[in-house]
Write an enzyme that holds these catalytic residues in place. Structure first.
Site, PDB file in Angstrom:
ATOM      1  N   ASP A  57      42.610  12.681  -0.438  1.00 16.03           N
ATOM      2  CA  ASP A  57      43.248  13.257   0.135  1.00 16.03           C
ATOM      3  C   ASP A  57      42.804  14.162   1.673  1.00 16.03           C
ATOM      4  O   ASP A  57      41.746  14.219   1.169  1.00 16.03           O
ATOM      5  CB  ASP A  57      44.091  14.087  -0.235  1.00 16.03           C
ATOM      6  CG  ASP A  57      43.507  15.312  -1.149  1.00 16.03           C
ATOM      7  OD1 ASP A  57      42.610  15.055  -2.020  1.00 16.03           O
ATOM      8  OD2 ASP A  57      43.961  16.887  -1.317  1.00 16.03           O
ATOM      9  N   GLU A  68      42.545  17.557  -3.736  1.00 17.81           N
ATOM     10  CA  GLU A  68      41.491  18.268  -3.657  1.00 17.81           C
ATOM     11  C   GLU A  68      41.668  19.720  -1.804  1.00 17.81           C
ATOM     12  O   GLU A  68      41.615  20.762  -2.366  1.00 17.81           O
ATOM     13  CB  GLU A  68      40.277  17.548  -2.907  1.00 17.81           C
ATOM     14  CG  GLU A  68      39.041  18.610  -3.271  1.00 17.81           C
ATOM     15  CD  GLU A  68      38.912  19.281  -1.410  1.00 17.81           C
ATOM     16  OE1 GLU A  68      37.535  20.354  -1.624  1.00 17.81           O
ATOM     17  OE2 GLU A  68      39.363  19.338  -0.348  1.00 17.81           O
TER      18      GLU A  68
END
Lengths: 476, 476
Positions: B100, B166
């Site tokens: 991400d 994250e």
């Protein structure tokens, strides 16, 4: 009682439902000056006043103030000026009020529709603008109407100045008052403003003083952009650390201003002044009630009122540029701006205060040995105002209070500022009286704003009685 | 050079356009975990990795993590786990990365479209996620591809753990790692994470330590609602005055923490540790460049790096509840919450730090004699992490750096936290190595994020070489 007051008072009582209906119509117009989309409503409210005053026989004008600074697509609402009576043998009294209101939404927590006047079983009349300041403005109209209906000669020439931007900084008004002081307002013998509140709920007051306000910003900047506290914490000077340090040097937890020289600028308390305080209808319970907490600093009402009215105070309002949201963000803000203001009192001159503030803050910052950069400046200032409560304008109002309410009014000051007061005093050179209609529980600017029926109806009598007594004062 | 590295390196060079194309495809998927509307893109990115890994011959699974806490209408993106190789005679290395990215909008100030990989004439590859963390994640895929194409035996069994949350707190990951430590990850002999950065732009580093973070809130409340500073300034205790006072007692302008007892918790600097610092490729100019200002506290690079890596620091992040907008508002905030955090280092135990912090703040507040109410609490904590840079996992990486870049790496720590590091160490009981690919100028989380072509291609060689050397280390 002056013989002409009795029929006037009776007429006010007889017309009270009419007067409440007038207030109902005014409250129904959401004349919110801060919201662009309500500007047509503000203009509509100006027209409402114009029509009402014209119907009562006043000569009315709507004076344009031009474009709104910073929002040039918007025309400022007009100042509604009116003259009722033009007899050179009578005194001329200039009255001020405002016909715009604060924003209000039912969902903010109002128990009733804010723009529908709603009267409860204790005769509290709820509605935005009811007490601030449509009730007092309409009070003057009611006074004219009651005199006409009762066939009582109007005791003075009345000049009205009703503005529509008070809740948004009175844009354009100062220049207008200055310009008209030797024109439209040139005959004024005294000024009366009804736009503040009683100290409590039972006893009327006359207000003879206001504190000024010097508002400051301190900016401290260092890195070129916000930093991650993990990466840079401990290795770079942090602007927020420096700011908190400097702000902590301004005032102590007991409210004492720590800036050297400020205390020396404050006029000493005279014995005469001191003697005004013990009789004032106010208690520590009143303070605790309005705070919603027992966090007052001082032990006595006298010291509390003096702290509010006649001593300076320093409040830290907040910090711009730091992390202000809920949650946890590990930022080192690159530039922070602390905001604080000093409430000023006689004889603090703004320039003197500024110099003391700037010098002290720079000296305290220098002690930190920080490589960050500090700047400090005045955002705006507004001067304190104090009138003599012995002036004829006040004596007249005092007699009116005694006549209507049966008590001598409290002679009060206010801790906040009403800048137009000083503007009128300086522009006209005449005495200015603050003659409030509403009470301390009216919640102006808050949800569930109200005006008690008693304050509105007896307040209308008070405004009328004041005009009679001020007409008769030996000197003004 | 180990004989099998030469053909691998050559293949990486030959495949470099392929690898850049892989990064281009990945950057084109706006897998922004913080924005609900991009959740399908995050899932699409997981599928992209799954497809690529499957095509390379890995066994891949997408592991669901359930609903997103607080946003139950959203499914968390899956953890992509993969196994490449299952030879009991080889070591098994667990690698972590995240797929991400941070939000990005062209209008934030990007010179190029953030989700189009754009390579300039200095071979800087601009695009959101290029360096954080898609480049490093794809590096592992590139390593597999180059081995296959070059016909070089893969030196280890590779376990991949690639998460998609994250940048939004790694929701759900800790529990997943704990649960899989004795299942999917049970064979792991060592862990390698490529998700941080070189200290500068020229010299690679291995990272063996991270500071922890204890984040605190101090709330001070008094009146039941915000007050007008004109009316109440001077007569009521102001929460903001008290807060500024307490915050000013936490840290001085030189970054020294003023809370008694904190310094005593810090592990002393050993001579061996001290000897690591002088050779580190870092200068005060590097600090000034990253600050964008010469506002560093310390005079030397050694002291600066120690302040960042191995001493605690305290940063004041901001104030919630005070006036934080531009302009001038004369409010006395009723309740203010100051936020600060302490970066922690060995041997500061969170509970010990908390006690010192709470006791000190309460004592300092008590000295103010304020009638306001103080509360102080820990918002969250994350522990510091330090590994031994002498461990075989680090030796292997060190040899790989020397092989690929011709220099010994700097042994660094980081001032910030990468919580997953400690989670992997505690869950697997194995050594964790931080092996960065990108450089200090990559602008992760900022506009114009980039990864240099050199860092990506030589970085891919580095990851591969590390696997060869860690396979040969005598002990792990």
């Amino acid at each position: 009682m002056a013989p002409s007051l009795e029929p006037f008072f009776k007429q006010v009582d007889d017309s009270s439902e009419n007067f409440i209906d007038r207030l109902r119509k005014a409250v129904a117009i959401p004349s919110i000056s801060a919201q662009d989309e309500n500007r047509p409503d503000v203009v509509r409210m100006a027209q409402f006043l114009t029509d009402e005053l014209t119907a009562l026989g006043a000569e009315v004008e709507q004076r344009p103030l031009g474009k709104q600074p910073g929002k040039e697509h918007l025309e400022l609402p007009p100042v509604v000026v009116a003259r009722y009576g033009n007899d050179p043998n009578k005194r001329t009294i200039l009255v001020y009020g405002h016909y715009d209101v604060q924003p209000a939404l039912k969902e903010d927590g109002w128990a009733t529709e804010p723009f529908e006047l709603t009267i409860d079983d204790k005769d509290r009349m709820y509605g935005r603008g009811s007490t601030d300041d449509k009730g007092p403005v309409l009070g003057w109209l009611n006074v004219i109407e009651a005199h006409k209906k009762a066939g009582v000669d109007f005791p003075v020439n009345l000049l009205c100045c009703f503005e529509g931007m008070e809740e948004y900084g009175s844009e354009g008004l100062d220049d207008f008052i200055q310009a008209e002081s030797k024109k439209y307002f040139k005959d004024a013998d005294a000024v009366c403003i009804s736009d503040n509140y009683w100290l409590g709920t039972e006893k009327p007051c006359l207000t003879y003083g206001l504190r000024g306000c010097n508002y400051y910003s301190i900016s401290i900047s260092g890195p070129a952009q916000d930093l991650h506290s993990g990466v840079f914490g401990g290795s770079a000077h942090e602007p927020m650390t420096d700011l908190v340090n400097v702000l902590s040097k301004l005032v102590d937890a007991q409210g004492n201003i720590l800036i050297p020289g400020i205390a020396e600028l404050v006029a000493p308390v005279t014995e005469e002044e001191k003697s005004l305080y013990p009789d004032i209808s106010y208690t520590m319970d009143n303070l605790h009630e309005s705070l919603g907490a027992e966090t007052g600093i001082h032990a006595t009402k006298e010291r509390t009122l003096m702290a509010r009215w006649r001593f300076p105070s320093l409040s830290i309002h907040g910090v711009e540029g730091a992390y202000s949201a809920p949650g946890a963000k590990t930022v080192i803000p690159a530039k922070v701006i602390g905001k604080f203001s000093i409430r000023t009192v006689p004889n603090m001159e703004s320039a003197d205060v500024n110099k003391l503030v700037f010098d002290y803050i720079k000296a305290e910052f220098a002690k930190l040995n920080s490589k960050n950069t500090l700047d400090v400046w005045l955002q705006h200032d507004g001067k304190w105002w104090v009138a003599s409560p012995k002036h004829g304008n006040f004596s007249a109002a005092s007699k009116a209070v005694k006549q209507v309410f049966g008590v001598d009014p409290d002679m009060t000051r206010e801790g906040g500022s009403i800048p137009v007061t000083l503007t009128f005093e300086q522009a006209t050179g005449k005495n200015v009286l603050l003659l409030p209609m509403g009470s301390s529980t009216d919640a102006a600017h808050s949800v569930n704003e109200k005006l008690d029926r008693r304050n509105y109806i007896e307040g209308t009598k008070l405004l009328g009685a004041y005009l009679h007594y001020v007409a008769e004062e030996p000197t003004l």
